[in-house]
Design a protein around this motif. Sequence first.
Motif: not given
Length: 825
Positions: A247-268
Amino acid sequence: MNQSTTSITLGLLLLTNVVTAQEEQTVVIEEMIVTAQKRPENIQDVPISISAFSGDFLDESGIDTLQDLGAYTPNLSLSQSSQVANQRIIMRGVGSVGNNAIEPSVAVFIDGVYYPRPSSVVGTLSDIESIEILRGPQGTLFGRNASMGALNIKTRQPSDELQGEIRGSFGNFDAIRLSGNVSNSISSEASGRLSFHYSKRDGYGNNTFTNTGNNGDIGGWEDFGIRGKLNFTPTDTVEVNVTVDYSEVKNHGSIIEVLSDTVISPDYEGTLSAVLNPLGLTPGGPVPETTNTFDYTVNQDHADNADDKQFGGVIDITWDVGDHVLRSITSYRDWKNDTFESALRLPADLLNRVTSYDAQTISHEFQILSTTGIYLDYVLGFYVYDESYDIDQQFDLGPDFCGAVRNLIFGQVFQQVVEGALAGGAPDLATATAIAAASPLPTGASTSGQAQCTSGPQTAAIDSEFSQDLTSYALFGHFTVNVNEYLRFNGGIRWTADGKDGSYEQLVPNVILLPSTLNPLGINLRTIDSVPNIAFDDDKLTWMANVSYDVTENAMIFATASTGFKSGGFNSDGANRIIPRVFNSEEVNNYELGIKSYLFDNRMIANVTVFKTEIENFQDRQFDGVNFIVQNVGQLTQDGVEIDIQIQPNENFYSMIGFSYLDSEFDNFPNATALPAVIAGVPGENPRNLTGQRNHFSPKFQLSAMGEWRDQLLDTPYGWYLRGEFQHISSQNIGAETNQNPQSIQNGYELVNARAGITGPDDQWEIAAFARNLTNEGYCQTIFNQPIGTTIGLIDDDPGGTLGGMQRCILGTPRTYGIEALFRF
């Protein structure tokens, strides 16, 4: 167990009232045969907590992967992290990551062969006869690293007559899937079977970052597999089964987003914009997309690519000798995975991680099985297992890395000058800042650091090699004393001896990546390390004791006490300091009470298990901002209830309900990972004491339900069916670092699937439409700290705040739908 748990349990059992007394019918739920005790038995006669699914059920539900299976099974889930190779199989709230040398907590067996790395079973399931989910320690019969349970997968056997099927589907994301099998006799003594699968789809995500190596479509998947099986019966007493697969699996990774609720400061965003500005440490550089976690749209470097290949073979021989059956299972497997990933997930080509996993395993198991139905039934055996496992990893610097290093060093030295000025008598912060702005030190240091960075190797700037050789031996026995037709005592014992030899070496050719103790301008990412000889040896005696009693013809109660263990081993990851390379084995004590019952003239099955699992020397990965270090952390207790219900009141309707309640508590865990801001230097608890708190990936409730109605299409030989499925998972902390960071709590969510189809005469063909995650529910599989977030200050430094930092979410699968056609012959 609290009152609410009891109420929920009783409430689910009251679902039996939906099956009211009816006129006498011949409709009964189909018997499911399992081999959880190494011999074929009705699942209702096996006194353990077990769920099982036939290959037909998998096909009808559209279950293509093990990850799909978690939607139907109490206390089972599977999650992925930034690498697809990093799959975590979780049973009763416990599971190990798959991209290092830690052993799994849940053992996977396919056709009697142990698959040691969870990442080697990420591909498509095809031509499956059955899957058994065995909860609780299975060490007596299934051996090492089944401390929390086991998945026992059997593929379909060759047939004596010509038969086969071809199945194809097409769906959104341009998803295509094609599978098929054919089986027939070759001679009077032999038969064969050949099966294959192929699937391909576009990615679930979109990327607005367009640097070299990036595509607008991210997360694509393609896999292929083929399996051949031969069955020989040279005599009436000997049967030989030979299986080979690739068997062989080719993939291009997972979808990884910024968790918006944790951007708690505009300084980020300001900080990121300054660090990534190629013109210097001032705002003006690019920033990642931070506004909507679940829109499957990112703005970041994502050039991920992985190629996973494996092949193997097994020879399974059974020989009837008098009143006994002798069985020999010999296997070889070879697994390789090459993964390239953008390590920092920011809108610049900064740092890329290139990892090669390479494992070869040889195993042999020999069993002696007695005749069943006598006073004493038994299984005796020995097991030998050998594995060679290598992990080669390097970090390559992207063209934007050295500019970011210049900005980081400038900021760090500037802050040092400010602090020095304040300590030297500057009256206020403004004055100290002015002194730093006039100082030549920040510019000089940053220029020198950039020069060091660019003059050193850009490819393999960090280069590490880990190697491990394992040999494991085991002797085991399982005994059943049939006191009478109602009462049985089961007991088992297994002695296992593990020996591991390994080595680890890490070079840092680009000196800018070294700790400041080795290079004053170093950014402290990795250090030079060489451990040419690492050794670990351990042997354990595990056992189980069980009593079962048939209280009626249709109900059995049982009680079990059992033990298990997960082997210790080596820390295979690199670090920026010298770390302990050896950790100890994990030991498990488990207690269960259960009932298995047929109700309403066998139109309903209701199975309930209450369990308590205690884990000593629990293996957990501690994270200090840069390094993941496996350590033994004390005791964890997981206890709860598991309920499996099947209902078939008539020949048209079938329903399945699974429910689990899980309580989780660390009895002793004083050295957990600190919160991100504390790692970055904000005063706080370090290490964090999680004694009395829950383990991660331990939802309190899981509920799954499916219902299907089948009927004839008017007065024709054609049939139709309609199927609906529902899954609820309550809130849980899914942080990759066990620290109970409130930012990594995934709220409870529900998933809905649907399927409808038309079938031909005698089910010779089928056309169906399907939808999964019908409501397009957004959820995270795993949450982790933004890489280098603590280094550049993406933290909540308010002492009264969360003490967290910017987090990343590995998204679950969005809504998918399509059509499928099947033809049998």
